[in-house]
Design a protein around this motif. Structure first.
Motif, mmCIF file in Angstrom:
data_model
loop_
_atom_site.group_PDB
_atom_site.id
_atom_site.type_symbol
_atom_site.label_atom_id
_atom_site.label_comp_id
_atom_site.label_asym_id
_atom_site.label_seq_id
_atom_site.Cartn_x
_atom_site.Cartn_y
_atom_site.Cartn_z
ATOM 1 N N THR A 317 6.720 61.565 -79.815
ATOM 2 C CA THR A 317 8.180 61.723 -79.878
ATOM 3 C C THR A 317 8.934 60.477 -79.428
ATOM 4 N N ILE A 318 8.258 59.538 -78.820
ATOM 5 C CA ILE A 318 8.936 58.303 -78.411
ATOM 6 C C ILE A 318 9.267 57.441 -79.626
ATOM 7 N N LYS A 319 8.318 57.346 -80.590
ATOM 8 C CA LYS A 319 8.539 56.514 -81.777
ATOM 9 C C LYS A 319 8.785 57.333 -83.044
ATOM 10 N N ARG A 320 8.422 58.607 -83.044
ATOM 11 C CA ARG A 320 8.582 59.453 -84.228
ATOM 12 C C ARG A 320 9.346 60.720 -83.856
ATOM 13 N N ASP A 337 4.319 79.944 -68.468
ATOM 14 C CA ASP A 337 3.621 78.671 -68.669
ATOM 15 C C ASP A 337 3.172 78.091 -67.329
ATOM 16 N N PRO A 338 1.956 77.513 -67.277
ATOM 17 C CA PRO A 338 1.540 76.796 -66.053
ATOM 18 C C PRO A 338 2.445 75.586 -65.807
ATOM 19 N N THR A 339 2.454 75.113 -64.566
ATOM 20 C CA THR A 339 3.360 74.026 -64.197
ATOM 21 C C THR A 339 3.129 72.789 -65.050
ATOM 22 N N GLN A 340 1.860 72.424 -65.285
ATOM 23 C CA GLN A 340 1.603 71.196 -66.045
ATOM 24 C C GLN A 340 2.098 71.308 -67.482
ATOM 25 N N ILE A 341 2.081 72.528 -68.054
ATOM 26 C CA ILE A 341 2.617 72.723 -69.405
ATOM 27 C C ILE A 341 4.140 72.615 -69.380
ATOM 28 N N LYS A 342 4.753 73.199 -68.348
ATOM 29 C CA LYS A 342 6.215 73.109 -68.223
ATOM 30 C C LYS A 342 6.675 71.651 -68.148
ATOM 31 N N VAL A 343 5.988 70.864 -67.342
ATOM 32 C CA VAL A 343 6.387 69.464 -67.168
ATOM 33 C C VAL A 343 6.261 68.695 -68.484
ATOM 34 N N LEU A 344 5.191 68.971 -69.240
ATOM 35 C CA LEU A 344 5.015 68.277 -70.515
ATOM 36 C C LEU A 344 6.061 68.703 -71.534
ATOM 37 N N LYS A 345 6.404 69.985 -71.558
ATOM 38 C CA LYS A 345 7.458 70.431 -72.472
ATOM 39 C C LYS A 345 8.799 69.798 -72.101
ATOM 40 N N LEU A 346 9.046 69.652 -70.804
ATOM 41 C CA LEU A 346 10.253 68.948 -70.367
ATOM 42 C C LEU A 346 10.281 67.527 -70.910
ATOM 43 N N GLU A 347 9.137 66.877 -70.846
ATOM 44 C CA GLU A 347 9.026 65.503 -71.340
ATOM 45 C C GLU A 347 9.355 65.440 -72.822
ATOM 46 N N VAL A 348 8.826 66.395 -73.589
ATOM 47 C CA VAL A 348 9.087 66.409 -75.029
ATOM 48 C C VAL A 348 10.564 66.687 -75.302
ATOM 49 N N LEU A 349 11.139 67.663 -74.607
ATOM 50 C CA LEU A 349 12.556 67.981 -74.809
ATOM 51 C C LEU A 349 13.435 66.778 -74.480
ATOM 52 N N ASN A 351 12.567 63.613 -74.665
ATOM 53 C CA ASN A 351 12.403 62.610 -75.723
ATOM 54 C C ASN A 351 13.150 62.988 -76.994
ATOM 55 N N LEU A 352 13.303 64.301 -77.237
ATOM 56 C CA LEU A 352 13.970 64.758 -78.456
ATOM 57 C C LEU A 352 15.490 64.798 -78.320
ATOM 58 N N ALA A 353 15.997 64.609 -77.110
ATOM 59 C CA ALA A 353 17.437 64.722 -76.883
ATOM 60 C C ALA A 353 18.199 63.632 -77.625
ATOM 61 N N ASN A 354 19.282 64.021 -78.305
ATOM 62 C CA ASN A 354 20.197 63.078 -78.945
ATOM 63 C C ASN A 354 21.613 63.639 -78.874
ATOM 64 N N GLU A 355 22.572 62.924 -79.455
ATOM 65 C CA GLU A 355 23.965 63.349 -79.355
ATOM 66 C C GLU A 355 24.200 64.718 -79.968
ATOM 67 N N THR A 356 23.369 65.112 -80.935
ATOM 68 C CA THR A 356 23.574 66.383 -81.631
ATOM 69 C C THR A 356 23.098 67.574 -80.809
ATOM 70 N N PRO A 561 18.833 50.729 -62.849
ATOM 71 C CA PRO A 561 17.445 51.068 -63.194
ATOM 72 C C PRO A 561 17.361 51.699 -64.571
ATOM 73 N N VAL A 562 16.249 51.501 -65.215
ATOM 74 C CA VAL A 562 16.007 52.096 -66.527
ATOM 75 C C VAL A 562 15.046 53.260 -66.337
ATOM 76 N N LEU A 563 15.526 54.455 -66.652
ATOM 77 C CA LEU A 563 14.685 55.636 -66.514
ATOM 78 C C LEU A 563 13.922 55.820 -67.812
ATOM 79 N N GLU A 564 12.650 55.499 -67.799
ATOM 80 C CA GLU A 564 11.842 55.535 -69.007
ATOM 81 C C GLU A 564 10.819 56.659 -68.940
ATOM 82 N N SER A 565 10.365 57.034 -70.102
ATOM 83 C CA SER A 565 9.319 58.056 -70.184
ATOM 84 C C SER A 565 7.995 57.479 -69.709
ATOM 85 N N PRO A 566 7.221 58.248 -68.944
ATOM 86 C CA PRO A 566 5.892 57.764 -68.538
ATOM 87 C C PRO A 566 4.936 57.623 -69.718
ATOM 88 N N PHE A 567 5.339 58.119 -70.893
ATOM 89 C CA PHE A 567 4.486 58.036 -72.081
ATOM 90 C C PHE A 567 4.880 56.864 -72.977
#
Length: 915
Positions: A317-320, A337-349, A351-356, A561-567
């Motif tokens: 989701t960072i480049k595509r 959802d287990p905690t590790q799944i929740k955190v990863l879904k947060l990461e995806v959400l 990355n998918l965030a935009n003005e819309t 600071p630049v808040l970047e994705s760990p991925f």
């Protein structure tokens, strides 16, 4: 029960034993009783005995060797399961002396009528490779097709891309019919292959952007004939590179993408993930989106599968980002959802965030903050901060929402909010002085060190916005200085320094007080910081002018600071790999190659269609009765061969058809049997060059009829990896039996150790017995002295190793070899010039002599003859290079961390190459 004459009792006993093994219990003590039943005629008993022997054959090699004749008979058994099990056991006995038997067994199994037996033969090849530890044996390896066989290729010589060319199209067409785990291996291998043989399909986009700017089809349509004059002038001025026609995708590249796409519907998550990574790394951007739906489907699987899939989706989701936007709701978090799944879904959400969709995502985040999972709440707050950083339109909204969280009852929520707010305020501090004042009031309540430190940093950095509050905060912090955590103390010192420079009238005495407290702190970092700051900001007679530089240092504008994705940078690892999951290079990981700058020659994948594939099926059936085998050995022996498969489409380079004609058991059996058979024949022509040298330990005259020879078997000594395995052969030439053959009175140099061979209770007259012992020579050529004893006599013997036997081979690529060699220069490098013996001027002879002199492995694809290994005890690196010149002149270079071993090794290899 095992000694019973009834097969039913034997079967019950074997079931119990196998059940013990399955539960993790040690059943090795039963080996002698079990191995006696290896010749049992009952098929069910024999299958379970073979299962047991596969597990313990390596630990009980001596006893297992006694059953080799039985295993050889098992290879002829009518039952395919027995044949396969016999081969599996035979290849599990790690004794170099049976290598010729293993080769013959693999050769016969490779042409077996049963696909199951041929699959077992494929798995036996890596075992033979590891046992022999001689990579040069596989220089002529042809590529192996079916899933199990591909694994053998990947372990033996994955870097041999040239062996894949002729089989590439067949692999693509047979992919749909290979078993699931074989598909994973083949797809991963083809991904790396495609990255070396085809051009980057996405390079075209940059050319279009720099060129005419008009819309062009991706696959290379010609320019519009009715283009207007203005557009033509624009194209005329474009750079030459931009004028080139768009890249036309290679038909073989398209073949791979087309044949892997149906596997996105596979029920096996690993297959879907393999196809997804292939498309991500190889497909044009316009086509990558097809994998999104398949990956979202996997989110309904078990949590372990979800975790792996989400790790890869987060990277994609960072480049595509666009391809996953339609499935935004699929990444919403469930309470179960287990905690590790929740955190990863947060990461995806995030990355998918935009003005819309940002308003929808922020509402979802507000719900998550109410969760009882503290780690998840902290991750949500960080996600809000990243959204605010990436999308400027919602920055104020996010900041106000985080400020509201400062009144939350949960201290951890408040602390995480403070840390995120601090980063956001750095972007526009002048607009948010009220927030800074509000945060200053929290210093009395917040106890989390990182949060307190963040508040103090903010107040110090923007003290001009809160000139009345900052000194009072410093006063409070000075009172509690000695009780604060180290990270907070450092920020108190920084706050004092900044206030001293901007408001010394009110804070001069407070600053001196804080610096005096820090001067005697237990932490030396704090003491050093205080000493440094005192000298920098407090004017003295010698350094009165330093104060103006202090302002430039402490009050300089700092970038936000630049808040970047760990991925963000994780896509340099191949998706779906363990290295990507760990974000660190795992053992055995192969780097994904870069795209080539120029297209390699596609003709290397063209395969001529044999004449016999063009005849009718009736003619084939007639010829099959009398045709000779595809391969036969030099003595004219022949074995059964499978029917040939038709490969007309792929062999001629055509893309037409789905490859259904090439699927099925006929094509599979033809390919895997013949390629493995070819491999074995190659082995048989090269293997004699690596024969191990035998040394005499006890002469039959000195031993009064008992003679003993030994050799360094060059196989891992399983009880202790730091020991050298010594294979011993005892021969009783006397007329009477020898009993209780064992070792006594071992005398060793300091640090050396010996693992004695098991006592041989009885050696009948005229018989021979074998045993293995282990010796830790401590990377020295000092002899191991001991007494060889029988029930009546004792003989003093000694084993002294050549320096070449004190090392074990390792696999290095050419680049890794050069890198390691560059670090072993100077005193660790020894170079000698020599003239090669007349019989030793071809590559094969050089490799043979070097590897005979030293237990090293050949580095593939090197311009010179390069070899690598490590010493057995200390794992010190040993690198050998033989650079040949004209008329037999050569240069030998040895790089070794241990100079003494390097010096001795040079002498031995020189002797081997010149005698």
């Amino acid at each position: 029960m095992l000694d019973s004459n009834k097969d039913s009792l034997k079967l019950e006993a074997m079931k119990r034993i196998v059940a013990m093994i399955a539960r993790g219990k040690n059943a090795s003590d039963l080996f002698p009783a079990v191995v006696k039943n290896v010749a049992c005629k009952n098929i069910e008993v024999k299958k379970l005995v073979y299962v047991y022997l596969v597990r313990y054959a390596e630990e009980q090699q001596d006893l297992a060797l006694l059953s080799i004749s039985t295993f050889q008979r098992g290879l002829k058994d009518p039952n395919q399961l027995i044949r396969a099990s016999a081969l599996r056991v035979l290849s599990s006995i790690r004794v170099t002396i049976i290598v010729p038997i293993m080769m013959l067994a693999i050769k016969e199994a490779a042409s077996d009528m049963s696909p199951y037996v041929r699959k077992t033969a494929a798995h036996a090849i890596p075992k033979l490779y590891r046992l022999h530890s001689m990579p040069q044996l596989f220089q002529g390896l042809s590529f192996l097709v079916a899933g199990s066989v591909v694994m053998a290729f990947e372990e033996v010589c994955p870097e041999r891309i040239d062996l894949i060319h002729k089989n590439y199209r067949k692999l693509c067409n047979l992919l749909i019919d290979v078993e699931e785990w074989g598909q994973v291996v083949i797809i991963n291998m083809l991904t790396r292959y495609a990255r070396t043989q085809f051009l980057n399909p996405n390079i075209n986009e940059s050319l279009l952007e720099e060129g005419s700017g008009g819309d062009k089809t991706f696959y290379g349509s010609d320019e519009d004939e009715d283009e207007d004059e203005e557009e033509k002038e624009k194209n005329a001025e474009a750079p030459a590179m931009a004028k080139r026609k768009p890249y036309v995708m290679d038909p073989d590249h398209r073949l791979l993408l087309r044949n892997t796409k149906p596997l996105l519907q596979s029920r096996n998550a690993a297959v879907v993930m393999a196809v997804a990574q292939l498309y991500f790394h190889l497909a044009p951007k316009a086509e990558v989106g097809v994998i999104a739906k398949a990956l979202v489907r996997l989110l309904r699987s078990h949590s372990e599968v979800q975790y792996v899939v989400l790790q890869n989706v987060a990277t994609m989701t960072i480049k595509r980002r666009g391809m996953f936007e339609p499935y935004l709701k699929s990444f919403y978090i469930r309470s179960t959802d287990p905690t590790q799944i929740k955190v990863l879904k947060l990461e995806v959400l995030t990355n998918l965030a935009n003005e819309t969709n940002i308003s929808t995502i922020l509402r979802e985040f507000q719900t998550y903050i109410k969760s009882m999972d503290k780690d998840f709440v902290a991750a949500t707050i960080q996600a809000i901060g990243r959204c605010a950083t990436n999308i400027g339109e919602v920055r104020d909204t996010c900041l106000n929402g985080l400020v509201q969280l400062l009144s939350n009852r949960d201290e951890l929520v408040v602390a995480e909010s403070v840390v995120v707010i601090k980063k956001l305020l750095q972007m526009q501090p002048e607009k948010h002085s009220d927030i800074i004042k509000h945060m200053a009031k929290l210093t009395d309540n917040i106890q989390v060190p990182m949060a307190r430190a963040s508040i103090l940093w903010l107040i110090g950095e923007y003290c001009e916005h809160v000139p009345k509050i900052a000194p009072d905060v410093l006063r409070k912090m000075a009172k509690s200085f000695t009780n604060e955590e180290d990270i907070v103390k450092l920020q108190i010192i920084n706050l004092a320094a900044k206030l001293y420079l901007t408001n010394s009238k009110q804070t001069k005495l407070l600053t001196q007080y804080v610096l005096n407290l820090a001067k005697y702190d237990q932490n030396y970092d704090i003491r050093d910081r205080a000493r440094f700051i005192r000298q920098l900001i407090v004017p003295t007679e010698k350094s009165g002018a330093l104060s103006k530089y202090a302002k430039k240092l402490f009050l300089a504008l700092k970038p936000a600071p630049v808040l970047e994705s760990p991925f963000k940078d994780r896509d340099h690892f191949q998706l779906g790999s363990l290295s990507h999951l760990l974000n660190a290079k795992a053992g055995g990981y192969q780097e994904l190659p870069d795209w080539p700058e120029a297209a390699p020659d596609p003709s290397v994948r063209n395969v001529e269609v044999p004449e016999w594939t063009k005849c009718s099926s009736r003619e084939k059936r007639k010829e099959k009765k009398v045709e000779k085998p595809f391969y036969s050995d030099s003595e004219g022996e022949s074995g059964p061969t499978e029917s040939a498969d038709s490969e007309s489409d792929s062999a001629s380079g055509s893309e037409s058809g789905s490859g259904s004609e090439e699927s099925g058991s006929g094509s599979e059996s033809h390919m895997d049997s013949l390629t493995i058979l070819h491999l074995v024949l190659c082995l048989q022509t090269i293997a004699p060059s690596s024969a191990l040298k035998n040394y005499e330990l006890l002469h039959r005259i000195t031993g009064e009829g008992l003679s003993v020879e030994y050799c360094f078997s060059r196989q891992p000594f399983s009880p202790d990896a730091n020991m050298v395995a010594v294979q011993m052969q005892f021969t009783n030439n006397a007329t009477s039996d020898t009993k209780n053959l064992h070792m006594e009175d071992v005398k060793l140099q300091s640090g050396m150790r010996v693992k004695e061979f098991p006592e041989i209770e009885l050696l009948p007259a005229g018989e021979t017995a074998a045993a293995v012992m282990g010796i830790d020579f401590c990377d020295s050529t000092q002899a191991a002295n001991f007494q060889l004893c029988t029930h009546t006599k004792k003989f003093f013997v000694s084993i002294q190793p050549p320096v070449g036997e004190l090392m074990r081979p390792i696999f290095l690529t050419e680049n890794e070899f050069k890198k390691e060699q560059g670090q072993l220069m100077g005193m660790n490098e020894i170079t000698e010039k020599l003239t090669l013996d007349a019989k030793c001027r071809n590559e094969h002879a050089i490799v043979q002599r070097v590897t005979t002199a030293a237990n090293l492995s050949r580095v593939p694809c090197g311009s010179d003859k390069e070899f690598a290994g490590r010493t057995v005890t200390s794992s010190s690196l040993v690198l050998v290079t033989v650079a040949t010149k004209e008329e037999g002149a050569a240069q030998l270079t040895v790089n070794c961390e241990k100079m003494l071993i390097g010096t001795m090794l040079v002498k031995d290899i020189l002797l081997a190459l010149t005698q």
